[in-house]
Scaffold this active site. Sequence first.
Site, short mmCIF file in Angstrom:
data_model
loop_
_atom_site.label_atom_id
_atom_site.label_comp_id
_atom_site.label_asym_id
_atom_site.label_seq_id
_atom_site.Cartn_x
_atom_site.Cartn_y
_atom_site.Cartn_z
N HIS A 77 13.32 -1.93 0.82
CA HIS A 77 12.94 -0.48 1.22
C HIS A 77 13.34 0.14 2.51
O HIS A 77 13.01 -0.69 3.56
CB HIS A 77 11.31 -0.34 1.16
CG HIS A 77 10.85 -0.36 -0.12
ND1 HIS A 77 9.88 -0.04 -0.86
CD2 HIS A 77 11.54 -0.77 -1.46
CE1 HIS A 77 9.36 -0.09 -1.88
NE2 HIS A 77 10.58 -0.67 -2.30
N TYR A 206 2.62 7.43 1.52
CA TYR A 206 1.37 6.97 2.40
C TYR A 206 0.86 8.60 2.52
O TYR A 206 1.46 9.37 3.12
CB TYR A 206 1.51 6.60 3.85
CG TYR A 206 1.65 4.98 3.79
CD1 TYR A 206 3.03 4.55 3.50
CD2 TYR A 206 0.77 4.04 4.32
CE1 TYR A 206 3.27 3.16 3.63
CE2 TYR A 206 0.90 2.92 4.46
CZ TYR A 206 2.29 2.20 4.30
OH TYR A 206 2.36 0.95 4.00
N PRO A 297 -5.60 -2.86 6.24
CA PRO A 297 -4.16 -3.21 5.49
C PRO A 297 -3.19 -1.96 5.65
O PRO A 297 -2.21 -1.95 5.05
CB PRO A 297 -4.57 -3.18 3.96
CG PRO A 297 -6.14 -2.46 3.88
CD PRO A 297 -6.65 -2.68 5.35
N LYS A 301 0.32 -5.11 7.99
CA LYS A 301 0.84 -6.30 9.06
C LYS A 301 0.12 -7.41 9.00
O LYS A 301 0.43 -8.48 9.42
CB LYS A 301 0.13 -5.52 10.53
CG LYS A 301 1.22 -4.44 11.02
CD LYS A 301 2.65 -5.18 11.49
CE LYS A 301 3.52 -4.18 11.81
NZ LYS A 301 4.61 -4.18 10.55
N TYR A 389 6.74 -0.31 12.06
CA TYR A 389 6.64 -0.93 10.44
C TYR A 389 7.37 -1.92 10.16
O TYR A 389 6.97 -2.90 9.21
CB TYR A 389 6.79 0.19 9.65
CG TYR A 389 6.26 0.21 8.28
CD1 TYR A 389 4.93 0.74 7.98
CD2 TYR A 389 6.76 -0.52 7.12
CE1 TYR A 389 4.55 0.69 6.68
CE2 TYR A 389 6.48 -0.48 5.84
CZ TYR A 389 5.34 -0.01 5.64
OH TYR A 389 4.80 -0.02 4.22
#
Length: 396
Positions: A77, A206, A297, A301, A389
């Site tokens: 991704h 998200y 979550p 991580k 990220y």
Amino acid sequence: MPPDLTRTRVGIVGGGPAGLMLSHLLARAGIDSVVVELRTREEVEHTHRAGILEQDSVRLLDETGVSDRVLRDGYRHEGIDLAFGGAGHRIDFEALVGASVQLYPQTDVFIDLADARDRDGGDVRYDVNEVGVVDVTSDQPGVLFTDSAGERQEVRCDYLVGADGSRSICRDSFPESQRRQFFREYPFAWFGILCEAPPSAPELIYNHSERGFALISQRTETLQRMYFQCDPHEDVDDWSDDRIWEELQTRVGANGYTLQEGPITSRTVLPFRSFVQEPMRHGNLLLAGDAAHTVPPTGAKGLNLALADVRVLAEELERAISKKDGSLLDSYTERALDRVWKAQHFSYWMTTMLHRPAEASPFDLRRQVGELSSVVSSTAGSTYLAEAYTGWPDRD
Ligand code: PHB
């Protein structure tokens, strides 16, 4: 009857990804270890956890010979969507920081590690109970347990590692006067589902909405993972498939998305908290992964931090063992905590920016949209998100 005695260099309490990866890395450096795990191998394999691996976690699995599946069966991704205020906004990791992540579930990481330990003759004892650690400040700390056949066992080692997860017993053997614990509780949880449906989007979404957060993730072409913010005391039995789909569709629909529906095969409520114990070493006992720290979550991580801990710890143990100098391990806490606190901040930030706060006022929700907007409309803001990220490089 005295327990059966095994001697090894490194005793590892906990056979999840952190414990198995440490055992694997040590074996590659010629250092033997014994791993003890409360659960059976099948039980660990059926624990559904997060699914996103940072670039360095992928590299660690690939380059140390754990997994040739992570690149073959995982999905690369190159970004995520942040959805809020009526639309989606892509954060392009490749364009911003030249990095990507891999969608590859934690259960598969565990299976690959367990297979690799089997293949290489690793000593992993699953399904043990009555585990206790002793003499952790001596030069021969030990772990006592009852094995799967009901026999009492004792493992004595030079160094003991607590990789025994968020309910760690190893962490509790630090005297209270020699540890500090940092906590943050959140007034919400995630309702997580697995469903049999095609993917609704090529990358993760998200999603911020007035009804609360939702995360649209994936697993395969036919199986999907999704979450929505819920009350920590939510009862999964109160949620029919129809009710779940309506809630998810309403939340993502607010930002213009529609989900592909299908039968829901698993539903769980995942609690949220932030936690750190410092230091991560006491005598010859060292903590790694969730035993030392937990993150919510939202930033994916947890597993990545655990793998980063053991990458550093394997290096430090190798040095201490080859130079016969335990004081060389002093730098472990500092090296590991640097990343841990960055990840604590990132997970907290993503969580508080995207979730509906308890008793949210219209101001709170509008302010969050302002914050999200300032992230996606600024190269500096999106670059911070992309960098965090996809994972920070190791600090020596
Ligand atoms: C998941 O796919 O399970 C997942 C992905 C991203 C997160 C959390 C969980 O931030």
